[in-house]
Design a protein around this motif. Sequence first.
Motif, PDB file in Angstrom:
ATOM      1  N   PRO A 136       0.808  -1.223   0.000  1.00  0.00           N
ATOM      2  CA  PRO A 136       0.000   0.000   0.000  1.00  0.00           C
ATOM      3  C   PRO A 136       0.838   1.269   0.000  1.00  0.00           C
ATOM      4  N   GLY A 137       0.143   2.407  -0.143  1.00  0.00           N
ATOM      5  CA  GLY A 137       0.770   3.713  -0.013  1.00  0.00           C
ATOM      6  C   GLY A 137       1.468   4.185  -1.271  1.00  0.00           C
ATOM      7  N   ASP A 138       2.066   5.357  -1.135  1.00  0.00           N
ATOM      8  CA  ASP A 138       2.828   5.973  -2.220  1.00  0.00           C
ATOM      9  C   ASP A 138       4.226   6.299  -1.723  1.00  0.00           C
ATOM     10  N   ASP A 167       1.195   6.911   3.898  1.00  0.00           N
ATOM     11  CA  ASP A 167      -0.216   7.217   3.644  1.00  0.00           C
ATOM     12  C   ASP A 167      -0.395   8.722   3.496  1.00  0.00           C
ATOM     13  N   ALA A 168      -1.649   9.161   3.406  1.00  0.00           N
ATOM     14  CA  ALA A 168      -1.923  10.579   3.182  1.00  0.00           C
ATOM     15  C   ALA A 168      -1.419  11.452   4.319  1.00  0.00           C
ATOM     16  N   ALA A 169      -1.299  10.880   5.514  1.00  0.00           N
ATOM     17  CA  ALA A 169      -0.814  11.632   6.668  1.00  0.00           C
ATOM     18  C   ALA A 169       0.700  11.586   6.805  1.00  0.00           C
ATOM     19  N   PRO A 173       4.520   5.862   7.590  1.00  0.00           N
ATOM     20  CA  PRO A 173       5.001   4.747   6.751  1.00  0.00           C
ATOM     21  C   PRO A 173       4.028   3.575   6.810  1.00  0.00           C
ATOM     22  N   VAL A 174       3.611   3.109   5.636  1.00  0.00           N
ATOM     23  CA  VAL A 174       2.677   1.981   5.571  1.00  0.00           C
ATOM     24  C   VAL A 174       3.297   0.776   4.863  1.00  0.00           C
ATOM     25  N   GLY A 178      10.461   5.822  12.429  1.00  0.00           N
ATOM     26  CA  GLY A 178       9.518   4.725  12.606  1.00  0.00           C
ATOM     27  C   GLY A 178       9.967   3.464  11.887  1.00  0.00           C
ATOM     28  N   VAL A 179      10.471   3.618  10.676  1.00  0.00           N
ATOM     29  CA  VAL A 179      10.937   2.459   9.922  1.00  0.00           C
ATOM     30  C   VAL A 179      12.189   1.862  10.575  1.00  0.00           C
TER      31      VAL A 179
END
Length: 317
Positions: free
Chosen positions: A98-100, A218-220, A223-224, A125-126
């Motif tokens: 997912p995600g961009d 994600d939009a926020a 990291p997804v 986070g990653v």
Amino acid sequence: METIPEAETPGSDPWLAFFADRGHTGVRRIGAGVEGVVYSLGEGLAAKVWSGRPPGDIEVTRQVYADIARHPLPFATPEILDVEDHEGVTVTYERELPGDSMRGDSAHEAYERRLLPRHNDALLGVLRGLACVPGTDAMRRMTVQGDDRPLWRDHDCFRSALAALVARAAARHGAVLAAQLPDFEAGVERTRKALHALPDAPVAAIHGDLVPPNIHVDAAGRPVAVLDFGFFTTAGDPAFEAAVTAAIWDMYGPHAEEHTAELTRLFAHELGYAPATLTTYQAAYALMTYDLFGLGDRDGHFRWCTEQLRRNAVFSA
């Protein structure tokens, strides 16, 4: 991996027809990197056409993906669902992530001078997530890009494995690098000694290529997904991941040196890594990867490695 936004037609890319013939509709090419080309097949499925990796290595990679995926992480990671050999080319079928992309590669997109807090938070986070995944036997059997053997072969600790790889990499085309760097052999030896002197550290999963396009958000801005393991994926000291990430976040922009220094300080402070350890790993990374894409000043990565070593306090002491 660099995202490729434009769509191709089956006539320009035979793999589009290859996947369409297997019943996949709406096939599109979504990315390309050192290890291959990735296609979206629809219905949550993706395929990767690998370049230059034998099937035996793919099975090790498949196990590494499974080892990482079994740990609860706040972001998705790849999983290989099936493997196919097509006329000697390995094709893997994976779940689409997912995600961009967090942002484009610094070779193609101008980065602001000020590091954005959302990017810093995503990187932290990653790094924290991957540092919690224990290193496994499959990760130790991975061969990093440009080398001819598993990184950990004949070694029982990460620092000695890296020191040996530094020696092998310097022997590949070191004369070309030495022409750019005075006192090259002494710098290689200083780096190897600094690696051997590092303290014991936990052994965790190492991605090894956390450039911005390989982190999906994600939009926020959270990291997804983390994708494109394999370039320097192994088991090792999480501080190595942090050191390399700080250096490769912005490799080619006008503020690259500032960004590397700032991220190195941030990761040292937030993650508790000794700055000297990060500096040592950054020198080692430049020495291990300088010749992977080309030799001489016309190659961007070679130039980048040379500049890294010139200003590295371990190599150029």
